[in-house]
Design a protein around this motif. Structure first.
Motif, PDB file in Angstrom:
ATOM      1  N   LEU A  57      52.967  37.561  38.805  1.00 26.14           N
ATOM      2  CA  LEU A  57      52.077  36.399  38.717  1.00 26.14           C
ATOM      3  C   LEU A  57      52.409  35.360  39.781  1.00 26.14           C
ATOM      4  O   LEU A  57      51.516  34.766  40.391  1.00 26.14           O
ATOM      5  N   ALA A  58      53.704  35.122  40.007  1.00 33.28           N
ATOM      6  CA  ALA A  58      54.123  34.124  40.999  1.00 33.28           C
ATOM      7  C   ALA A  58      53.720  34.543  42.412  1.00 33.28           C
ATOM      8  O   ALA A  58      53.202  33.729  43.185  1.00 33.28           O
ATOM      9  N   VAL A  59      53.934  35.804  42.749  1.00 31.62           N
ATOM     10  CA  VAL A  59      53.573  36.290  44.091  1.00 31.62           C
ATOM     11  C   VAL A  59      52.060  36.231  44.278  1.00 31.62           C
ATOM     12  O   VAL A  59      51.567  35.789  45.327  1.00 31.62           O
ATOM     13  N   PHE A  60      51.302  36.650  43.265  1.00 31.20           N
ATOM     14  CA  PHE A  60      49.850  36.603  43.354  1.00 31.20           C
ATOM     15  C   PHE A  60      49.355  35.171  43.536  1.00 31.20           C
ATOM     16  O   PHE A  60      48.417  34.917  44.296  1.00 31.20           O
ATOM     17  N   ARG A  61      49.997  34.219  42.874  1.00 28.31           N
ATOM     18  CA  ARG A  61      49.617  32.803  43.013  1.00 28.31           C
ATOM     19  C   ARG A  61      49.866  32.307  44.435  1.00 28.31           C
ATOM     20  O   ARG A  61      49.027  31.636  45.025  1.00 28.31           O
ATOM     21  N   VAL A  62      51.024  32.643  45.004  1.00 25.06           N
ATOM     22  CA  VAL A  62      51.344  32.206  46.367  1.00 25.06           C
ATOM     23  C   VAL A  62      50.370  32.842  47.362  1.00 25.06           C
ATOM     24  O   VAL A  62      49.947  32.194  48.328  1.00 25.06           O
ATOM     25  N   LEU A  63      49.985  34.076  47.134  1.00 24.41           N
ATOM     26  CA  LEU A  63      49.028  34.729  48.028  1.00 24.41           C
ATOM     27  C   LEU A  63      47.645  34.074  47.978  1.00 24.41           C
ATOM     28  O   LEU A  63      46.904  34.112  48.954  1.00 24.41           O
ATOM     29  N   ARG A  64      47.311  33.468  46.843  1.00 22.70           N
ATOM     30  CA  ARG A  64      46.024  32.773  46.744  1.00 22.70           C
ATOM     31  C   ARG A  64      46.056  31.410  47.424  1.00 22.70           C
ATOM     32  O   ARG A  64      45.020  30.786  47.617  1.00 22.70           O
ATOM     33  N   CYS A  65      47.221  30.930  47.782  1.00 22.63           N
ATOM     34  CA  CYS A  65      47.341  29.611  48.414  1.00 22.63           C
ATOM     35  C   CYS A  65      46.981  29.747  49.893  1.00 22.63           C
ATOM     36  O   CYS A  65      47.830  29.966  50.746  1.00 22.63           O
ATOM     37  N   ASN A  66      45.700  29.652  50.179  1.00 20.24           N
ATOM     38  CA  ASN A  66      45.216  29.773  51.551  1.00 20.24           C
ATOM     39  C   ASN A  66      43.980  28.892  51.707  1.00 20.24           C
ATOM     40  O   ASN A  66      43.447  28.386  50.727  1.00 20.24           O
ATOM     41  N   PRO A  67      43.518  28.679  52.919  1.00 19.56           N
ATOM     42  CA  PRO A  67      42.371  27.792  53.136  1.00 19.56           C
ATOM     43  C   PRO A  67      41.074  28.264  52.487  1.00 19.56           C
ATOM     44  O   PRO A  67      40.146  27.487  52.322  1.00 19.56           O
ATOM     45  N   PHE A  68      40.974  29.532  52.107  1.00 20.56           N
ATOM     46  CA  PHE A  68      39.745  30.062  51.524  1.00 20.56           C
ATOM     47  C   PHE A  68      39.684  29.908  50.005  1.00 20.56           C
ATOM     48  O   PHE A  68      38.689  30.243  49.392  1.00 20.56           O
ATOM     49  N   CYS A  69      40.743  29.405  49.407  1.00 17.02           N
ATOM     50  CA  CYS A  69      40.790  29.194  47.955  1.00 17.02           C
ATOM     51  C   CYS A  69      40.752  27.687  47.696  1.00 17.02           C
ATOM     52  O   CYS A  69      41.489  26.929  48.312  1.00 17.02           O
ATOM     53  N   LYS A  70      39.896  27.255  46.782  1.00 20.60           N
ATOM     54  CA  LYS A  70      39.751  25.812  46.584  1.00 20.60           C
ATOM     55  C   LYS A  70      40.889  25.193  45.787  1.00 20.60           C
ATOM     56  O   LYS A  70      41.079  23.990  45.801  1.00 20.60           O
ATOM     57  N   GLY A  71      41.652  25.977  45.040  1.00 18.93           N
ATOM     58  CA  GLY A  71      42.781  25.438  44.283  1.00 18.93           C
ATOM     59  C   GLY A  71      42.322  24.813  42.981  1.00 18.93           C
ATOM     60  O   GLY A  71      41.366  25.258  42.363  1.00 18.93           O
ATOM     61  N   GLY A  72      43.025  23.772  42.553  1.00 22.29           N
ATOM     62  CA  GLY A  72      42.686  23.101  41.305  1.00 22.29           C
ATOM     63  C   GLY A  72      43.675  23.435  40.203  1.00 22.29           C
ATOM     64  O   GLY A  72      44.777  23.908  40.449  1.00 22.29           O
ATOM     65  N   TYR A  73      43.249  23.183  38.967  1.00 22.01           N
ATOM     66  CA  TYR A  73      44.108  23.437  37.812  1.00 22.01           C
ATOM     67  C   TYR A  73      44.133  24.931  37.522  1.00 22.01           C
ATOM     68  O   TYR A  73      43.095  25.553  37.322  1.00 22.01           O
ATOM     69  N   ASP A  74      45.322  25.513  37.518  1.00 18.79           N
ATOM     70  CA  ASP A  74      45.492  26.950  37.311  1.00 18.79           C
ATOM     71  C   ASP A  74      46.765  27.185  36.501  1.00 18.79           C
ATOM     72  O   ASP A  74      47.826  27.421  37.060  1.00 18.79           O
ATOM     73  N   PRO A  75      46.673  27.114  35.162  1.00 17.16           N
ATOM     74  CA  PRO A  75      47.870  27.292  34.344  1.00 17.16           C
ATOM     75  C   PRO A  75      48.302  28.752  34.266  1.00 17.16           C
ATOM     76  O   PRO A  75      47.522  29.663  34.542  1.00 17.16           O
ATOM     77  N   VAL A  76      49.539  28.967  33.871  1.00 14.64           N
ATOM     78  CA  VAL A  76      50.056  30.319  33.646  1.00 14.64           C
ATOM     79  C   VAL A  76      49.360  30.874  32.407  1.00 14.64           C
ATOM     80  O   VAL A  76      49.283  30.206  31.381  1.00 14.64           O
ATOM     81  N   PRO A  77      48.819  32.094  32.490  1.00 17.52           N
ATOM     82  CA  PRO A  77      48.176  32.663  31.300  1.00 17.52           C
ATOM     83  C   PRO A  77      49.215  32.930  30.213  1.00 17.52           C
ATOM     84  O   PRO A  77      50.343  33.305  30.508  1.00 17.52           O
ATOM     85  N   LEU A  78      48.806  32.723  28.977  1.00 20.42           N
ATOM     86  CA  LEU A  78      49.711  32.989  27.859  1.00 20.42           C
ATOM     87  C   LEU A  78      49.882  34.485  27.676  1.00 20.42           C
ATOM     88  O   LEU A  78      48.950  35.258  27.942  1.00 20.42           O
ATOM     89  N   PRO A  79      51.051  34.901  27.220  1.00 23.88           N
ATOM     90  CA  PRO A  79      51.223  36.330  26.914  1.00 23.88           C
ATOM     91  C   PRO A  79      50.249  36.752  25.822  1.00 23.88           C
ATOM     92  O   PRO A  79      49.848  35.948  24.978  1.00 23.88           O
ATOM     93  N   LYS A  80      49.847  37.990  25.824  1.00 25.34           N
ATOM     94  CA  LYS A  80      48.841  38.497  24.875  1.00 25.34           C
ATOM     95  C   LYS A  80      49.247  38.247  23.439  1.00 25.34           C
ATOM     96  O   LYS A  80      48.422  37.944  22.601  1.00 25.34           O
ATOM     97  N   ASP A  81      50.535  38.357  23.115  1.00 24.83           N
ATOM     98  CA  ASP A  81      50.969  38.179  21.730  1.00 24.83           C
ATOM     99  C   ASP A  81      51.053  36.713  21.308  1.00 24.83           C
ATOM    100  O   ASP A  81      51.219  36.418  20.143  1.00 24.83           O
ATOM    101  N   LYS A  82      50.890  35.760  22.238  1.00 26.72           N
ATOM    102  CA  LYS A  82      50.979  34.337  21.910  1.00 26.72           C
ATOM    103  C   LYS A  82      49.635  33.633  21.925  1.00 26.72           C
ATOM    104  O   LYS A  82      49.555  32.446  21.778  1.00 26.72           O
ATOM    105  N   LYS A  83      48.542  34.365  22.133  1.00 30.83           N
ATOM    106  CA  LYS A  83      47.206  33.745  22.181  1.00 30.83           C
ATOM    107  C   LYS A  83      46.715  33.447  20.798  1.00 30.83           C
ATOM    108  O   LYS A  83      46.978  34.035  19.839  1.00 30.83           O
TER     109      LYS A  83
END
Length: 83
Positions: A57-83
């Protein structure tokens, strides 16, 4: 035993992120386009999801940090068993 190993691995992955957070203000002068910042997101992902999925998840987030992504609020998704 596995839980201790998992916790040690998570701590080992968080340590360089904490070091980055300490030196970031002195050497890098950018502003993160996401909220929470990528480093805080990585720490939270590692703590919530463990070393393997948290690292992914962390690597995927850093890869999205580029000029083509608008950014904004992006929380860590909860684990499936904690939803």
């Amino acid at each position: 035993m596995w839980q201790k190993l998992k916790n040690a691995l998570v701590a080992a992955l968080i340590a360089p992120i904490r070091l980055y957070q300490l030196v970031h203000p002195y050497f890098f002068h950018g502003v993160c386009r996401f909220q929470p910042t990528c480093s805080n997101y990585a720490i939270e992902a590692l703590r919530l999801h463990g070393p393997i999925k948290g690292f992914y998840l962390a690597v995927f987030r850093v890869l999205r940090c580029n000029p083509f992504c608008k950014g904004g609020y992006d929380p860590v998704p909860l684990p499936k068993d904690k939803k």
